[in-house]
Design a protein around this motif. Sequence first.
Motif, PDB file in Angstrom:
ATOM      1  N   ALA A 116      39.424  65.087  15.789  1.00 51.97           N
ATOM      2  CA  ALA A 116      38.240  65.950  16.287  1.00 51.97           C
ATOM      3  C   ALA A 116      38.081  67.080  15.266  1.00 51.97           C
ATOM      4  O   ALA A 116      37.197  67.272  14.892  1.00 51.97           O
ATOM      5  CB  ALA A 116      38.739  66.507  17.691  1.00 51.97           C
ATOM      6  N   THR A 117      39.195  67.794  14.765  1.00 53.50           N
ATOM      7  CA  THR A 117      39.092  68.767  13.659  1.00 53.50           C
ATOM      8  C   THR A 117      38.457  68.209  12.508  1.00 53.50           C
ATOM      9  O   THR A 117      37.955  68.961  11.739  1.00 53.50           O
ATOM     10  CB  THR A 117      40.380  69.280  13.300  1.00 53.50           C
ATOM     11  N   GLU A 118      38.527  67.064  12.237  1.00 50.86           N
ATOM     12  CA  GLU A 118      37.750  66.250  10.929  1.00 50.86           C
ATOM     13  C   GLU A 118      36.736  65.625  11.391  1.00 50.86           C
ATOM     14  O   GLU A 118      35.894  64.895  10.663  1.00 50.86           O
ATOM     15  CB  GLU A 118      39.059  65.414  10.293  1.00 50.86           C
ATOM     16  N   ALA A 119      35.985  65.222  12.507  1.00 49.39           N
ATOM     17  CA  ALA A 119      34.962  64.744  13.106  1.00 49.39           C
ATOM     18  C   ALA A 119      35.046  63.389  12.632  1.00 49.39           C
ATOM     19  O   ALA A 119      33.924  62.863  12.072  1.00 49.39           O
ATOM     20  CB  ALA A 119      33.654  65.513  12.418  1.00 49.39           C
ATOM     21  N   ILE A 120      36.229  62.681  12.761  1.00 55.35           N
ATOM     22  CA  ILE A 120      36.253  61.175  12.716  1.00 55.35           C
ATOM     23  C   ILE A 120      35.931  60.481  13.950  1.00 55.35           C
ATOM     24  O   ILE A 120      36.832  60.517  14.647  1.00 55.35           O
ATOM     25  CB  ILE A 120      37.621  60.911  12.129  1.00 55.35           C
ATOM     26  N   TYR A 121      34.884  59.983  14.093  1.00 53.34           N
ATOM     27  CA  TYR A 121      34.641  59.036  15.313  1.00 53.34           C
ATOM     28  C   TYR A 121      35.253  57.563  15.228  1.00 53.34           C
ATOM     29  O   TYR A 121      35.853  57.041  16.086  1.00 53.34           O
ATOM     30  CB  TYR A 121      33.134  58.922  15.491  1.00 53.34           C
ATOM     31  N   LYS A 122      34.768  57.047  14.036  1.00 48.13           N
ATOM     32  CA  LYS A 122      35.356  55.525  13.653  1.00 48.13           C
ATOM     33  C   LYS A 122      36.372  55.573  12.927  1.00 48.13           C
ATOM     34  O   LYS A 122      36.760  56.538  12.004  1.00 48.13           O
ATOM     35  CB  LYS A 122      34.182  54.788  13.208  1.00 48.13           C
ATOM     36  N   ASP A 123      37.419  54.650  12.887  1.00 47.94           N
ATOM     37  CA  ASP A 123      38.531  54.521  11.864  1.00 47.94           C
ATOM     38  C   ASP A 123      37.869  54.629  10.569  1.00 47.94           C
ATOM     39  O   ASP A 123      36.937  54.070  10.143  1.00 47.94           O
ATOM     40  CB  ASP A 123      39.286  53.261  12.176  1.00 47.94           C
ATOM     41  N   THR A 124      38.749  55.122   9.686  1.00 51.76           N
ATOM     42  CA  THR A 124      38.325  55.400   8.331  1.00 51.76           C
ATOM     43  C   THR A 124      38.854  54.149   7.520  1.00 51.76           C
ATOM     44  O   THR A 124      39.499  53.408   7.789  1.00 51.76           O
ATOM     45  CB  THR A 124      39.059  56.695   7.652  1.00 51.76           C
ATOM     46  N   GLY A 125      38.187  54.267   6.317  1.00 52.31           N
ATOM     47  CA  GLY A 125      38.628  53.496   5.175  1.00 52.31           C
ATOM     48  C   GLY A 125      39.947  53.761   4.726  1.00 52.31           C
ATOM     49  O   GLY A 125      40.390  54.990   4.869  1.00 52.31           O
TER      50      GLY A 125
ATOM     51  N   VAL B  61      34.198  68.298  20.034  1.00 51.78           N
ATOM     52  CA  VAL B  61      34.208  68.074  18.471  1.00 51.78           C
ATOM     53  C   VAL B  61      33.753  69.029  17.540  1.00 51.78           C
ATOM     54  O   VAL B  61      34.504  69.747  16.687  1.00 51.78           O
ATOM     55  CB  VAL B  61      33.824  66.606  18.272  1.00 51.78           C
ATOM     56  N   THR B  62      32.526  69.520  17.905  1.00 47.27           N
ATOM     57  CA  THR B  62      31.840  70.537  17.185  1.00 47.27           C
ATOM     58  C   THR B  62      32.474  71.963  16.894  1.00 47.27           C
ATOM     59  O   THR B  62      32.866  72.383  15.834  1.00 47.27           O
ATOM     60  CB  THR B  62      30.329  70.763  17.528  1.00 47.27           C
ATOM     61  N   VAL B  63      32.925  72.499  18.047  1.00 46.36           N
ATOM     62  CA  VAL B  63      34.025  73.556  18.173  1.00 46.36           C
ATOM     63  C   VAL B  63      35.076  73.464  17.203  1.00 46.36           C
ATOM     64  O   VAL B  63      35.348  74.433  16.380  1.00 46.36           O
ATOM     65  CB  VAL B  63      34.264  74.064  19.531  1.00 46.36           C
ATOM     66  N   LEU B  64      35.783  72.237  17.566  1.00 49.31           N
ATOM     67  CA  LEU B  64      36.990  72.102  16.586  1.00 49.31           C
ATOM     68  C   LEU B  64      36.888  71.924  15.338  1.00 49.31           C
ATOM     69  O   LEU B  64      37.776  72.485  14.470  1.00 49.31           O
ATOM     70  CB  LEU B  64      37.952  71.057  17.166  1.00 49.31           C
ATOM     71  N   PHE B  65      35.806  71.247  15.078  1.00 52.60           N
ATOM     72  CA  PHE B  65      35.473  71.034  13.521  1.00 52.60           C
ATOM     73  C   PHE B  65      35.219  72.195  12.738  1.00 52.60           C
ATOM     74  O   PHE B  65      35.758  72.542  11.617  1.00 52.60           O
ATOM     75  CB  PHE B  65      34.206  70.043  13.414  1.00 52.60           C
ATOM     76  N   TRP B  66      34.650  73.182  13.415  1.00 52.31           N
ATOM     77  CA  TRP B  66      34.002  74.583  12.878  1.00 52.31           C
ATOM     78  C   TRP B  66      35.126  75.657  12.832  1.00 52.31           C
ATOM     79  O   TRP B  66      35.391  76.229  11.894  1.00 52.31           O
ATOM     80  CB  TRP B  66      32.639  74.875  13.094  1.00 52.31           C
ATOM     81  N   VAL B  67      35.648  75.768  14.091  1.00 50.97           N
ATOM     82  CA  VAL B  67      36.866  76.664  14.077  1.00 50.97           C
ATOM     83  C   VAL B  67      37.963  76.235  13.026  1.00 50.97           C
ATOM     84  O   VAL B  67      38.579  77.308  12.666  1.00 50.97           O
ATOM     85  CB  VAL B  67      37.243  76.940  15.569  1.00 50.97           C
ATOM     86  N   PHE B  68      38.414  75.164  13.002  1.00 48.48           N
ATOM     87  CA  PHE B  68      39.420  74.672  12.046  1.00 48.48           C
ATOM     88  C   PHE B  68      39.150  74.966  10.508  1.00 48.48           C
ATOM     89  O   PHE B  68      39.661  75.523   9.932  1.00 48.48           O
ATOM     90  CB  PHE B  68      39.512  72.976  12.278  1.00 48.48           C
ATOM     91  N   ARG B  69      37.813  75.055  10.105  1.00 50.17           N
ATOM     92  CA  ARG B  69      37.369  75.419   8.764  1.00 50.17           C
ATOM     93  C   ARG B  69      37.307  76.773   8.692  1.00 50.17           C
ATOM     94  O   ARG B  69      37.748  77.374   7.633  1.00 50.17           O
ATOM     95  CB  ARG B  69      36.060  74.693   8.657  1.00 50.17           C
ATOM     96  N   PHE B  70      36.965  77.566   9.757  1.00 46.38           N
ATOM     97  CA  PHE B  70      37.307  79.044   9.786  1.00 46.38           C
ATOM     98  C   PHE B  70      38.645  79.423   9.336  1.00 46.38           C
ATOM     99  O   PHE B  70      38.989  80.250   8.657  1.00 46.38           O
ATOM    100  CB  PHE B  70      36.707  79.692  11.178  1.00 46.38           C
TER     101      PHE B  70
END
Length: 497
Positions: A272-281, A348-357
């Motif tokens: 969630a902190t990296e906004a990864i919904y699907k498995d990455t490569g 997700v949106t909240v976690l993504f941005w507060v993590f970057r802050f």
Amino acid sequence: MTVLGLSRVQFAMTTIFHFFYVPMTIGLALAVAIMETIYVVKKDEVYKKMAKFWSKVFLLSFAVGVVTGIIQEFQFGMNWSNYSRFMGDIFGAPLAIEALLAFFLESTFIGVWMFTWDRFKPAVHVTFMWLTFLGSSCSAIWILAANSFMQHPVGFEINQATGHVRLTDFWAVLANPQLWIEFPHVFFAAVCTGAFVLMGCAAWSLLRMHVKSKKDVAAVEADSSQAAKVDLFTKSLRIGAILGLIGSICVITYGDLQGKYIVHDQPMKLAATEAIYKDTGDPAAWTFVGLINEKDHTVKGIEVPGAMSKLAYGTNSGAVKGMETVNKELHEKYDAKFGKDMNYYVPVTVLFWVFRFMVGIGFGFALVSILVLWFTRKKKNTLWTSRWKLWVMGILTFSPFVATTSGWLVTELGRYPWIVYGYQTIADAVSPTSTVPGLLFTCIVYFLLFLVLGAVMIFYTRRTLHQGPDYDESGDAYGSISVKTPASVSERKVALA
């Protein structure tokens, strides 16, 4: 406007406001202890004056922190009684030790330190502040031991008769790997908080000297009392910058370790902190910034190829699970106990941005600390004469509170829907007797109370800065002012001035 929603809002409000003061208190206690230690070693009176002056801000922070901490503890009985019953055997032991050992150590030696400047030798007196700092730090360990259990339960069993957790291994709770990654991160965040409050307040004080031209600079340098103030606040800035640099490097290091730990322990939080919904490569790309559509599970943003593998595993390869995969795994694991209707997706949106802050401010701390050390060097101290630099430093007084609040949101929102990970949900933890009107009323009352406490803190801190380090030098440093009565009206005017 539900019991669950208002209970969460109220707890978030009380915790965030309380957590403004906890790291500030720990950080300022360390700074004051260092100042007085330098005085003991160097016999330079300016460091004694610094310790006395900045301790006033520290004491204000401690006082408000105690009040807000008491309010926070009420939450467990008022709004989270089911949680208190379920978790009481685990939560009670660390909190009892925190109150009986750490808090009493801290509060006792604060009092001894405050009123014994002339009763003990300097080398003895400074130990009281170090013991105060030790007490504050130990308090954090015991509180985080309880929180770490909620993140990663260990050393317990489920009481089959009551369905509650029962402590079986106290030392396992204390040795929880989550605790010894979380505590250093929080501790060094507190060091950064104290450092930047110290630097910011020193910058505001230098701004009040109204230096606008070379003529003003010369006038200040020619005035011994004004020059002494510049020296005191410059030394404060340098101590703050050194603490800020050390603290920021350590907080980044332990933050990185914490991120690598939750890859396996709480994969939904990491995704969630990296906004990864699907498995990455493999290797995994890192999304620097992005636009998130939580409904469609899509993210559009700027990616850095391979960087996510480095952040998650410390290597140049490795795929990262997405939230969709983690959600399926959680349903497979917990549906039998909690039902198929559970929603394991976090905000997700909240976690993504507060993590970057949080991360951005952490790196910013290191950069600003280096710049302050450079601008306040002995050969060319240019910070106190540059108004725009002082304005920037003054505004940065509030940046640690944004960072610590962001960190708390990542830690707690990322655990959703659990209050005790894998064993009790937030919805199951609320008090059955709570009502919407009652919660709404107490939310309003607490909010107004916090506004008043915040205003009091700002007012008295501002007044302390305006009074300056020379205020009350003739009497007791904490309120007993020795005043000579002038013999004439003109002398009274001079005294008041």
